[in-house]
Design an enzyme around this catalytic site. Structure first.
Site, short mmCIF file in Angstrom:
data_model
loop_
_atom_site.label_atom_id
_atom_site.label_comp_id
_atom_site.label_asym_id
_atom_site.label_seq_id
_atom_site.Cartn_x
_atom_site.Cartn_y
_atom_site.Cartn_z
N GLU A 14 -4.44 2.70 7.45
CA GLU A 14 -4.16 2.68 6.00
C GLU A 14 -4.75 3.95 5.38
OE1 GLU A 14 -5.02 -1.03 3.84
OE2 GLU A 14 -5.93 0.20 2.27
N ARG A 58 0.81 -1.23 0.00
CA ARG A 58 0.00 0.00 0.00
C ARG A 58 0.85 1.28 0.00
NH1 ARG A 58 -2.18 -3.33 -1.55
NH2 ARG A 58 -3.88 -4.55 -0.72
N SER A 90 -10.69 -0.87 3.98
CA SER A 90 -9.94 -1.32 5.17
C SER A 90 -9.33 -0.10 5.85
CB SER A 90 -8.83 -2.28 4.78
OG SER A 90 -9.40 -3.47 4.30
C1 LIG Z 1 -15.54 0.08 -0.23
C2 LIG Z 1 -14.04 0.25 -0.42
C3 LIG Z 1 -13.26 -0.85 -0.74
C4 LIG Z 1 -11.88 -0.70 -0.91
N1 LIG Z 1 -11.14 -1.79 -1.24
C5 LIG Z 1 -9.80 -1.68 -1.44
C6 LIG Z 1 -9.01 -2.81 -1.82
O1 LIG Z 1 -9.51 -3.92 -1.99
N2 LIG Z 1 -7.69 -2.62 -2.00
C7 LIG Z 1 -7.09 -1.40 -1.84
O2 LIG Z 1 -5.88 -1.29 -2.02
N3 LIG Z 1 -7.82 -0.31 -1.47
C8 LIG Z 1 -9.15 -0.42 -1.28
N4 LIG Z 1 -9.88 0.68 -0.91
C9 LIG Z 1 -9.19 1.96 -0.63
C10 LIG Z 1 -9.13 2.93 -1.84
O3 LIG Z 1 -10.21 2.69 -2.71
C11 LIG Z 1 -7.83 2.80 -2.60
O4 LIG Z 1 -6.73 3.08 -1.78
C12 LIG Z 1 -7.80 3.74 -3.82
O5 LIG Z 1 -6.76 3.35 -4.68
C13 LIG Z 1 -7.63 5.20 -3.44
O6 LIG Z 1 -7.86 5.99 -4.60
P1 LIG Z 1 -8.44 7.47 -4.51
O7 LIG Z 1 -8.36 8.04 -5.88
O8 LIG Z 1 -9.77 7.48 -3.88
O9 LIG Z 1 -7.37 8.17 -3.58
P2 LIG Z 1 -7.62 9.22 -2.39
O10 LIG Z 1 -8.35 8.52 -1.30
O11 LIG Z 1 -8.21 10.46 -2.91
O12 LIG Z 1 -6.12 9.48 -1.93
C14 LIG Z 1 -5.38 8.48 -1.26
C15 LIG Z 1 -3.94 8.97 -1.12
O13 LIG Z 1 -3.36 9.02 -2.40
C16 LIG Z 1 -2.90 10.35 -2.68
N5 LIG Z 1 -3.15 10.60 -4.10
C17 LIG Z 1 -4.30 10.38 -4.80
N6 LIG Z 1 -4.12 10.72 -6.09
C18 LIG Z 1 -2.85 11.14 -6.21
C19 LIG Z 1 -2.05 11.62 -7.29
N7 LIG Z 1 -2.55 11.74 -8.52
N8 LIG Z 1 -0.77 11.97 -7.04
C20 LIG Z 1 -0.26 11.86 -5.79
N9 LIG Z 1 -0.94 11.42 -4.73
C21 LIG Z 1 -2.22 11.06 -4.94
C22 LIG Z 1 -3.73 11.27 -1.78
O14 LIG Z 1 -3.08 12.49 -1.52
C23 LIG Z 1 -3.84 10.39 -0.53
O15 LIG Z 1 -2.67 10.47 0.23
C24 LIG Z 1 -11.26 0.56 -0.74
C25 LIG Z 1 -12.06 1.67 -0.41
C26 LIG Z 1 -13.44 1.52 -0.25
C27 LIG Z 1 -14.28 2.72 0.08
#
Ligand SMILES: Cc1cc2nc3c(=O)[nH]c(=O)nc-3n(C[C@H](O)[C@H](O)[C@H](O)COP(=O)(O)OP(=O)(O)OC[C@H]3O[C@@H](n4cnc5c(N)ncnc54)[C@H](O)[C@@H]3O)c2cc1C
Length: 312
Positions: free
Chosen positions: A305, A182, A235
């Protein structure tokens, strides 16, 4: 705060919301305010924005679709940047297919992960099935090295494009980026604090029926195990080495534990869910209580996380 407004208004003419409640953006449906939320739609726009922010010593951070962040009640006293427009494109490039038929796909960081999974199904390309059902953007997925069912972004990524803190763009090969559980980190020190603007993935042609079956089975598995009808960030805690955060929380008897309207999901102990109008404080208090009680029970300190975007 007035200074931030004055400075930002001086060099930014794009989409902007002041004092934006992040509860309206994040999948947890909770969170304090960002002093400003902006949407950058092209590379020149983003570069100009970053240069202006840095020159004025304004804190900034690129976020994705808010599925793994929480802004605490005190708010984020800087500019949160969302990547829209050009950053949402997907470009398959058959010219870039290798001897084994693998194809390289270029994707903007703002592209929703679900859109890319759908695209790979349509184009009969395998490799991203593990992503089916993971919300968020490609930038977020790469930054978090998102993964599930034994797969992760690191397995399929070929390269990542960054914008550094001086507004300069860099294309970096997979071999120059350290991916771990992660997390990811480019090796070049010039990319400290850089944001991701796009990524290329190497995908393998396969039967569309098999790809769809895999995706469906993953989504069904999520429905069985995860509380998908309530707001969450997935998570909440990282799995400690050799163990599972959910197992430890359940063993400590914490399923169903509540602070205000934040609750440890009775369905999946590693999900903190917002059962209604939980505040960021409810969630942070519940997080601390879970950490404390798991520590007392097992001697293991759980680390979130979910990224807490604290005040500077
Ligand atoms: C129902 C549910 C299920 C999930 N299941 C999983 C799973 O199975 N596996 C898993 O790994 N995760 C899971 N997640 C967590 C999440 O979906 C992932 O971590 C996802 O990849 C985050 O993407 P985001 O665009 O929403 O990032 P955000 O939540 O907006 O950001 C997360 C982090 O990444 C940084 N970030 C985002 N975009 C950029 C960019 N372009 N450049 C630099 N930094 C950036 C942000 O600043 C922050 O620190 C789940 C979440 C939910 C709600």
């Amino acid at each position: 705060m007035m200074e931030l407004r004055q400075a930002l208004s001086g060099f930014w003419t794009g989409t902007l919301s002041w004092d934006f409640s992040m509860a309206d953006y994040c999948t947890l449906k909770a969170g304090g305010k960002a002093a400003a939320l902006v949407v950058a739609t092209s590379r020149p726009e983003l570069a100009g924005l970053i240069v202006g922010l840095e020159e004025n010593s304004i804190r900034w951070r690129v976020i994705g679709r808010g599925s793994n962040i929480l802004v605490p009640a005190g708010g984020y006293d800087g500019v949160l940047i969302i990547l829209g427009g050009d950053f949402c494109a997907i470009a398959g490039d058959p010219g870039l297919s290798g001897d084994d038929g693998r194809q390289t796909v270029r994707v903007g960081a703002g592209c929703p992960a679900a859109k890319l999974v759908g695209w790979s199904v349509v184009h009969q390309l395998s490799g991203l099935e593990f992503m089916a059902g993971i919300p968020g953007s490609i930038g977020g997925a790469v930054f978090m090295n998102a993964g599930a069912w034994g797969g992760e972004i690191a397995d399929v990524v070929e390269g990542v494009s960054f914008v550094d803190r001086r507004g300069r763009f860099h294309d970096v090969g997979r071999e120059d980026i350290d991916f771990s559980y992660r997390r990811m980190r480019p090796r070049d020190p010039a990319l400290e604090g850089a944001a991701i603007v796009g990524a290329t993935f190497s995908l393998r042609p396969d039967s569309q029926r098999l790809i769809i079956e895999q995706c469906r089975s993953h989504v069904a598995g999520r429905r069985r195990k995860q509380p998908l009808s309530v707001a969450s960030a997935g998570s909440f805690f990282r799995n400690p080495p050799g163990d599972s955060a959910g197992r430890l929380i359940e063993a400590a008897g914490l399923k169903g534990l509540q602070k205000g309207e934040a609750m440890v999901s009775p369905k999946h102990a590693n999900f903190i869910v917002n059962t209604g109008r939980a505040s960021a404080d409810d969630i942070v208090e519940l997080m601390r209580e879970v950490q404390e009680r798991v520590y007392r029970f097992s001697g293991i300190r759980l680390e979130p996380e979910v990224h807490l975007l604290e005040k500077g």
